[in-house]
Design a protein around this motif. Structure first.
Motif, PDB file in Angstrom:
ATOM      1  N   GLU A 108       0.802  -1.211   0.000  1.00 20.15           N
ATOM      2  CA  GLU A 108       0.000   0.000   0.000  1.00 20.15           C
ATOM      3  C   GLU A 108       0.841   1.270   0.000  1.00 20.15           C
ATOM      4  O   GLU A 108       0.406   2.309  -0.507  1.00 20.15           O
ATOM      5  CB  GLU A 108      -0.948  -0.012   1.201  1.00 20.15           C
ATOM      6  CG  GLU A 108      -1.963  -1.150   1.145  1.00 20.15           C
ATOM      7  CD  GLU A 108      -2.900  -1.147   2.345  1.00 20.15           C
ATOM      8  OE1 GLU A 108      -2.935  -0.134   3.045  1.00 20.15           O
ATOM      9  OE2 GLU A 108      -3.573  -2.154   2.560  1.00 20.15           O
ATOM     10  N   ASP A 109       2.034   1.216   0.582  1.00 20.89           N
ATOM     11  CA  ASP A 109       2.872   2.413   0.591  1.00 20.89           C
ATOM     12  C   ASP A 109       3.300   2.792  -0.817  1.00 20.89           C
ATOM     13  O   ASP A 109       3.274   3.964  -1.208  1.00 20.89           O
ATOM     14  CB  ASP A 109       4.091   2.208   1.487  1.00 20.89           C
ATOM     15  CG  ASP A 109       4.919   1.002   1.071  1.00 20.89           C
ATOM     16  OD1 ASP A 109       4.319   0.013   0.613  1.00 20.89           O
ATOM     17  OD2 ASP A 109       6.154   1.067   1.203  1.00 20.89           O
ATOM     18  N   GLU A 110       3.681   1.781  -1.632  1.00 18.09           N
ATOM     19  CA  GLU A 110       4.068   2.059  -3.003  1.00 18.09           C
ATOM     20  C   GLU A 110       2.854   2.470  -3.835  1.00 18.09           C
ATOM     21  O   GLU A 110       2.968   3.301  -4.745  1.00 18.09           O
ATOM     22  CB  GLU A 110       4.755   0.835  -3.604  1.00 18.09           C
ATOM     23  CG  GLU A 110       6.122   0.563  -2.980  1.00 18.09           C
ATOM     24  CD  GLU A 110       6.535  -0.868  -3.127  1.00 18.09           C
ATOM     25  OE1 GLU A 110       5.845  -1.748  -2.569  1.00 18.09           O
ATOM     26  OE2 GLU A 110       7.567  -1.115  -3.784  1.00 18.09           O
ATOM     27  N   ALA A 111       1.700   1.879  -3.538  1.00 21.66           N
ATOM     28  CA  ALA A 111       0.474   2.284  -4.225  1.00 21.66           C
ATOM     29  C   ALA A 111       0.172   3.757  -3.954  1.00 21.66           C
ATOM     30  O   ALA A 111      -0.245   4.498  -4.854  1.00 21.66           O
ATOM     31  CB  ALA A 111      -0.693   1.405  -3.771  1.00 21.66           C
ATOM     32  N   ALA A 112       0.388   4.187  -2.710  1.00 19.83           N
ATOM     33  CA  ALA A 112       0.147   5.585  -2.361  1.00 19.83           C
ATOM     34  C   ALA A 112       1.091   6.521  -3.108  1.00 19.83           C
ATOM     35  O   ALA A 112       0.689   7.606  -3.559  1.00 19.83           O
ATOM     36  CB  ALA A 112       0.305   5.774  -0.847  1.00 19.83           C
ATOM     37  N   GLU A 113       2.354   6.098  -3.267  1.00 23.90           N
ATOM     38  CA  GLU A 113       3.324   6.909  -4.001  1.00 23.90           C
ATOM     39  C   GLU A 113       2.886   7.081  -5.453  1.00 23.90           C
ATOM     40  O   GLU A 113       2.944   8.183  -6.018  1.00 23.90           O
ATOM     41  CB  GLU A 113       4.710   6.257  -3.950  1.00 23.90           C
ATOM     42  CG  GLU A 113       5.322   6.174  -2.562  1.00 23.90           C
ATOM     43  CD  GLU A 113       5.862   7.505  -2.080  1.00 23.90           C
ATOM     44  OE1 GLU A 113       5.862   8.469  -2.870  1.00 23.90           O
ATOM     45  OE2 GLU A 113       6.284   7.582  -0.909  1.00 23.90           O
ATOM     46  N   LEU A 114       2.444   5.983  -6.080  1.00 23.42           N
ATOM     47  CA  LEU A 114       2.011   6.063  -7.471  1.00 23.42           C
ATOM     48  C   LEU A 114       0.710   6.857  -7.613  1.00 23.42           C
ATOM     49  O   LEU A 114       0.499   7.540  -8.614  1.00 23.42           O
ATOM     50  CB  LEU A 114       1.823   4.659  -8.046  1.00 23.42           C
ATOM     51  CG  LEU A 114       3.086   3.955  -8.545  1.00 23.42           C
ATOM     52  CD1 LEU A 114       2.716   2.616  -9.182  1.00 23.42           C
ATOM     53  CD2 LEU A 114       3.838   4.803  -9.543  1.00 23.42           C
ATOM     54  N   THR A 115      -0.160   6.765  -6.619  1.00 20.57           N
ATOM     55  CA  THR A 115      -1.390   7.552  -6.653  1.00 20.57           C
ATOM     56  C   THR A 115      -1.071   9.037  -6.663  1.00 20.57           C
ATOM     57  O   THR A 115      -1.679   9.822  -7.420  1.00 20.57           O
ATOM     58  CB  THR A 115      -2.274   7.212  -5.431  1.00 20.57           C
ATOM     59  OG1 THR A 115      -2.631   5.826  -5.470  1.00 20.57           O
ATOM     60  CG2 THR A 115      -3.543   8.051  -5.432  1.00 20.57           C
TER      61      THR A 115
END
Length: 337
Positions: A108-115
């Motif tokens: 989820e942390d990487e997903a947040a960065e891409l978001t």
């Protein structure tokens, strides 16, 4: 703009390659060498020289970078291509797809960065362009079918991953409060964090600083109860490669690699041939239409987990131990994975 059109019509270059090269030259802060151009575009040295010369003719701002090395490098100053850069619906959809994949894999942390990145890119779109892109983007996302698929995944504290990522970038040691899978006892582990391996489980790859260890091991992220990022730096092992470490195993479990040979039945051979089971694999079609797959890796258990999905359409020829694990559990699924 006239010079650009003339350059795009050159005999040796296509318009998309020249524009892509210009974008790469602006993005590369340390510049690109001829060898870089060869690698990025899959061309020979003479073609790479022509591409560089074409960029120089069309973009007089292009400059040689002084790196103190013998190899010459070139770049375009920041902002040169700002008016030429646009984002397509396909590119934005790729980011959204990557976000969904990260979320599905519990990253989820990487997903947040891409978001955040996706939001920044959309903010750069001109209103008229955004109106054209949005409908195509929605259609692509719906067609992709990459929405969150239900299924088991381990719980991971996002703050733990965030702290570990900062420690990796800073090369500082970390004290883990780590729960043993079997005994459930929590012990302190002093580690040098190197990176992550993601699969059906998510692991920290780290050097375990301990008289009884002192080697690189895997720590399951869900078993990290808490951690403390220290101020003590560490020196990464110069010969360690995360890619090579991961490639030693069929999945994530580490161990001594061994040779294994699988034989896929003729009716499953075409499907099996489409898989990359492991970087070391070698495939060979047989006269009867079956397919032999030979590879060297560790973790017979993870191999067995995968091979179960092929049912009776696969036979393990060697080693004997893996064959005994797989053959006793084979099912006739009727279809291949």
């Amino acid at each position: 703009m006239t010079n650009l059109v003339v350059g795009l019509g050159m005999r040796y270059e296509k318009a998309d390659n020249l524009l892509q090269l210009a974008l790469e030259l602006q993005a590369a802060r340390s510049g690109l060498s001829l060898a870089d151009i060869e690698e990025k575009f899959g061309v020979g040295r003479r073609t790479a020289m022509r591409m560089r010369d074409a960029a120089m003719r069309n973009f007089p701002q292009m400059e040689e970078v002084d790196t103190g090395e013998r190899t010459k490098r070139w770049r375009l100053p920041s902002g040169t291509l700002d008016r030429l850069v646009a984002f397509t619906a396909e590119e934005l959809a790729a980011i959204e797809g990557a976000i969904n994949l990260f979320e599905r894999d519990n990253r989820e942390d990487e997903a947040a960065e891409l978001t955040t990145l996706g939001a920044k890119l959309r903010a750069l779109l001109k209103p008229d362009v955004a109106r054209k892109v949005e409908p195509d983007l929605e259609a692509l996302l719906e067609a992709e079918g990459l929405a969150m698929r239900p299924g088991p995944r381990p719980r991971i504290e996002i703050s733990v991953v965030g702290d570990l990522r900062q420690a990796i970038k800073a090369c500082v040691k970390v004290k883990l409060q780590y729960r043993n899978r079997k005994t459930k006892k929590v012990n302190e582990r002093l580690v040098h964090p190197y990176g992550f391996l993601h699969g059906h489980r998510n692991y920290l790859v780290a050097f375990h600083e301990n008289p009884k260890a002192n080697f690189v091991v895997l720590f399951a992220l869900p078993h990290i109860e808490s951690l403390e990022v220290t101020d003590e730096p560490f020196t990464r092992q110069p010969d360690f490669s995360l890619d090579q470490f991961a490639a030693r195993s069929f999945g994530l479990f580490q161990g001594e690699s061994f040779k294994t040979v699988w034989k896929f039945a003729p009716e499953a051979a075409d499907d099996a041939e489409e898989f990359i089971f492991h970087p070391s694999q070698q495939i060979e079609r047989q006269p009867d239409g079956s397919l032999l797959v030979t590879l060297h890796a560790a973790s017979d258990l993870e191999m067995a987990w995968h091979l179960y999905a092929w049912g009776d359409k696969v036979e393990v020829l060697e080693p004997k131990g893996l064959a005994e694990i797989v053959h006793g559990q084979r099912m006739s699924w009727g279809t291949t994975p």
